[in-house]
Design an enzyme around this catalytic site. Structure first.
Site, mmCIF file in Angstrom:
data_model
loop_
_atom_site.group_PDB
_atom_site.id
_atom_site.type_symbol
_atom_site.label_atom_id
_atom_site.label_comp_id
_atom_site.label_asym_id
_atom_site.label_seq_id
_atom_site.Cartn_x
_atom_site.Cartn_y
_atom_site.Cartn_z
ATOM 1 N N HIS A 12 0.822 -1.205 0.000
ATOM 2 C CA HIS A 12 0.000 0.000 0.000
ATOM 3 C C HIS A 12 0.856 1.254 0.000
ATOM 4 C CE1 HIS A 12 -3.896 -1.977 1.696
ATOM 5 N NE2 HIS A 12 -3.761 -2.143 0.406
ATOM 6 N N GLY A 60 -5.623 -2.415 -5.697
ATOM 7 C CA GLY A 60 -6.180 -2.712 -4.376
ATOM 8 C C GLY A 60 -7.507 -2.042 -4.072
ATOM 9 N N ASP A 65 -7.420 -6.192 -3.555
ATOM 10 C CA ASP A 65 -7.237 -6.773 -2.219
ATOM 11 C C ASP A 65 -8.292 -7.856 -1.974
ATOM 12 O OD1 ASP A 65 -5.121 -5.016 -1.657
ATOM 13 O OD2 ASP A 65 -6.414 -3.576 -0.645
ATOM 14 N N ASP A 85 1.121 0.426 4.961
ATOM 15 C CA ASP A 85 1.783 1.704 5.224
ATOM 16 C C ASP A 85 1.160 2.338 6.461
ATOM 17 O OD1 ASP A 85 2.998 4.135 5.255
ATOM 18 O OD2 ASP A 85 2.539 4.651 3.184
ATOM 19 N N HIS A 92 -7.578 2.099 3.154
ATOM 20 C CA HIS A 92 -7.626 0.656 2.907
ATOM 21 C C HIS A 92 -7.782 -0.143 4.198
ATOM 22 C CE1 HIS A 92 -6.163 1.536 -1.096
ATOM 23 N NE2 HIS A 92 -5.070 2.082 -0.612
ATOM 24 N N ASP A 95 -9.684 -3.282 4.064
ATOM 25 C CA ASP A 95 -9.031 -4.303 3.250
ATOM 26 C C ASP A 95 -7.908 -4.985 4.022
ATOM 27 O OD1 ASP A 95 -10.650 -3.634 1.043
ATOM 28 O OD2 ASP A 95 -9.264 -2.053 0.451
ATOM 29 N N ARG A 101 -7.392 -11.128 8.441
ATOM 30 C CA ARG A 101 -8.331 -12.090 9.043
ATOM 31 C C ARG A 101 -8.376 -13.371 8.217
ATOM 32 N NH1 ARG A 101 -13.445 -13.591 8.292
ATOM 33 N NH2 ARG A 101 -13.862 -11.977 6.757
#
Length: 127
Positions: A12, A60, A65, A85, A92, A95, A101
């Site tokens: 990212h 993304g 993503d 980042d 994000h 995402d 997860r």
């Protein structure tokens, strides 16, 4: 290539240069993997390592993503290297949470920073 392991690469924002540098330094090991990456990250990795075969998904924020998350859930991705980042605003954030997860639920190796990614690569060379 039947049975080839798949690694997903995502970076990212300001971490894209780090991912390209990481790929350049570990090109030999990465060449043993099927590589999928989000759009911009995949482009940067291909520029740094033109010999690598990188399958580029959507960018993304435009669904890439989530595409990688789906590939994790269906068993198509064996390892995730995801340079987030932490010093920029996190549009994000959902995402990042979803991918971490899923990687946890499906018990795949995951690196969220360069130091951990280095260890995963070292393990795959030795293993």
């Amino acid at each position: 290539m039947a049975g080839q392991r798949c690694i997903a690469l995502i970076a990212h924002d300001e971490k894209k240069d780090d991912m390209a540098d990481f790929a350049r330094h570990h090109q030999k090991v990465l060449s043993n993997f099927k590589i999928v990456a989000t759009g911009t990250t995949g482009g940067r990795v291909q520029e740094a390592c033109p010999e690598l075969n990188v399958i580029r998904l959507k960018s993304g924020p435009l669904g890439g993503d989530q595409q990688i998350g789906a590939m994790i859930a269906t068993g198509e991705v064996d390892m995730l290297i995801f340079f987030t980042d932490p010093l920029t605003a996190m549009p994000h954030d959902v995402d990042v949470k979803a991918l971490t997860r899923l990687a946890t639920v499906y018990d795949i190796p995951m690196a969220l920073n360069r130091a951990t990614a280095e260890k995963l690569v070292d393990f795959n060379v030795a293993g």
